[in-house]
Design an enzyme around this catalytic site. Sequence first.
Site, PDB file in Angstrom:
ATOM      1  N   GLU A 270      49.701  90.499  22.042  1.00 46.47           N
ATOM      2  CA  GLU A 270      50.165  89.111  22.010  1.00 46.47           C
ATOM      3  C   GLU A 270      51.599  89.013  21.469  1.00 46.47           C
ATOM      4  O   GLU A 270      51.886  88.217  20.581  1.00 46.47           O
ATOM      5  CB  GLU A 270      49.197  88.246  21.204  1.00 46.47           C
ATOM      6  N   ASP A 349      37.320  87.516  22.654  1.00 44.51           N
ATOM      7  CA  ASP A 349      37.967  86.915  21.489  1.00 44.51           C
ATOM      8  C   ASP A 349      37.106  85.833  20.847  1.00 44.51           C
ATOM      9  O   ASP A 349      37.348  84.639  21.075  1.00 44.51           O
ATOM     10  CB  ASP A 349      39.310  86.310  21.936  1.00 44.51           C
ATOM     11  N   GLU A 377      37.623  78.913  15.074  1.00 45.96           N
ATOM     12  CA  GLU A 377      38.577  78.685  16.159  1.00 45.96           C
ATOM     13  C   GLU A 377      37.886  78.211  17.443  1.00 45.96           C
ATOM     14  O   GLU A 377      38.300  77.227  18.050  1.00 45.96           O
ATOM     15  CB  GLU A 377      39.362  79.974  16.432  1.00 45.96           C
TER      16      GLU A 377
END
Length: 673
Positions: A270, A349, A377
């Site tokens: 990332e 993820d 998240e």
Amino acid sequence: MWTQCWIDYSNLPKNSQAYAGYFSALYVDGFKKDEVISTAYGELKKAAEGLYGCTPEVELEVPESGIAFIRSEDESLGKEGYRIHVKDNVAFIEAATSAAVIYATFRLLALIRTSALTPDTDITEVPDNPIRMLDHWDNMDGSIERGYSGNSFFFEDNDLVINERTTDYARLIASVGINAVAINNVNVKDAATDLVNDRFIAKVSRLTEIFACYGIKMFLSLNYAMPIEYEPASADPLDPAVREWWKHKMDEIYRAVPGLGGFLVKADSEGRPGPFTYGRNQADGANMLAEAIKPHGGIIIWRCFVYNCQQDWRDLKTDRARAGYDYFSSLDGEFADNVILQIKNGPMDFQPREPVSPLFGGLRKTNQILEVQIAQEYTGHQIDLCYLIPWFKQILAFETYMNNDPESDTTVAGIIGGRARKGSTGGMVAVTNTGNDENWTGNDLAAANLYGFGRLAWDTSLAAEDIAREWTSLTYAGDAEKQTADGERAGDLILRLLMGSWPTYEKYTAPLGIGWMVKVHDHYGPSVEGYEYDRWGTYIRADWEGLGVERGPEGTGFALQYNGPNKEMFSDIEKTPDELILFFHKTKYTHVLHSGKTVIQHIYDTHFEGYDEVLKMQKDWQKLKGLIDERSFANVSERFERQAANAREWCDIVNSYFHRRCGIDDEKGRTIY
Ligand code: GCU
């Protein structure tokens, strides 16, 4: 001010007077009076003052009633284990190290506060995982990446903050057996690079000492590309000048911060730089740092979250789920002993449901840490209730078939706990859910995940329900014993809500392992095709006939990364468990699941049910009005209100989207838009 969560001693437990005698005296035998032992005594004092308004006197002989810390030679206790037993009116803590005394002291206090200490108590507890860690994704400007409970309490305006809250945080996490913490975001940028430079190093050292008083090792996330800014002007791990630079750097760091545990590194992921830039592999990068830190006894925790985040959605062959295994499995056995690979629980993820990463069981000669995320998240931002421990239990129990040795424990728990391979080390880490909100975790009930993670990392055999019960009793103390108007114990009601919350969340968000139907960037709320034509490799591939990514042998082949029976199970749509079918297979809406329902009917049913369950949870919570602390009642009430709105959006949008796609009506004729 801030709350004390489950170590709030002003909140009296039910049997409070029965235990008062233990707090009259403390006797210490065999331990040097180091900072950690003083801290343990300090904790007893705090509890004594809070619960009974008294102070334990330190005595030179075993008192008639009180608590005794006894240094033990029993090797089976290891460095962190302890024995707690009661004789006459004295509670004995036996341990080999002062750090273990801290854990035992908090455990003893928890036993007392839940009325579980009896004259017959004799327990020996040794942690299952050598490393039990929390990773903060805190940035130096005070923001928190994926933080849902305010700002950082470590950083503000590009500086470190050290105050009473730092100590309270150390207490809180030590009380559940955490022994390591990384304080800064894995995406190390800007000022955070300077945490290991003169600019901040003195403060870093002070923080390290605060944690050390509680037996906790502090870690930092490291900027892999740091030497680019200096003389070698490169970060090539095989360049001797770069290696020398790191050696000097580590010497310098450890001179200033001798107690530092080591570093956490996110590389080649990332946008973060890494060894790939120089045509080197992940082991080259990790081993370079490991060599430099070795003389100081530190460790390098190297993350396996490496994948191409510039994917073309038109490319149907590349599969992000494969990336971790593809990059790391061939390097098995090449990592230095003081490197531990940190592997996210699933191959993608932190979705509400994913299969276990095939790296567990794929790596046979490498130290491994399991990384989970209690920062919610993808599981509701600590607005929605989602008690994650039942999910983590399933992950830990997954049989990897790593070898054919019936003597070794090759479940995920066995691998990370070092029981699958002699001489290995590892543990569990959670991306943490704390911030500077008054209650630490945004939603009061989200603290059960912080508590639960610590307890589970210590003892992976604990049941999720028992952990939740413990947390509820400690947090709501005497109030947990009160009865609602319909005769339910308040503590039981809260426990019921916690235990049902992850299944409910999964129902209204992500059916059958599909994941990713979330709003782009912030990841709260539905956007069914939000990621469909994007570069992140996170697709649902829905069309008129069905949905899901084909990852069997005819598809991307991801299922083939597993060992033995798992490979066969996930390769075959008929054998794949319902809850993961859309993760592994492109499946028709009319496909009949093991449950007997079609995929489309399952989608409709679970979404309606999930939403209804949220409304029911919200209503149930109202029954606690007047029974529990007003602040906590209001905090969770407000969150449930937002959760209900969120669940309604999920339910209606997901159902409408799929109804419009396939044109198949809901058998029960409910409203779909
Ligand atoms: C997720 C998350 C990022 C984070 C990354 C990581 O992709 O959305 O914010 O940086 O995980 O684990 O490194």
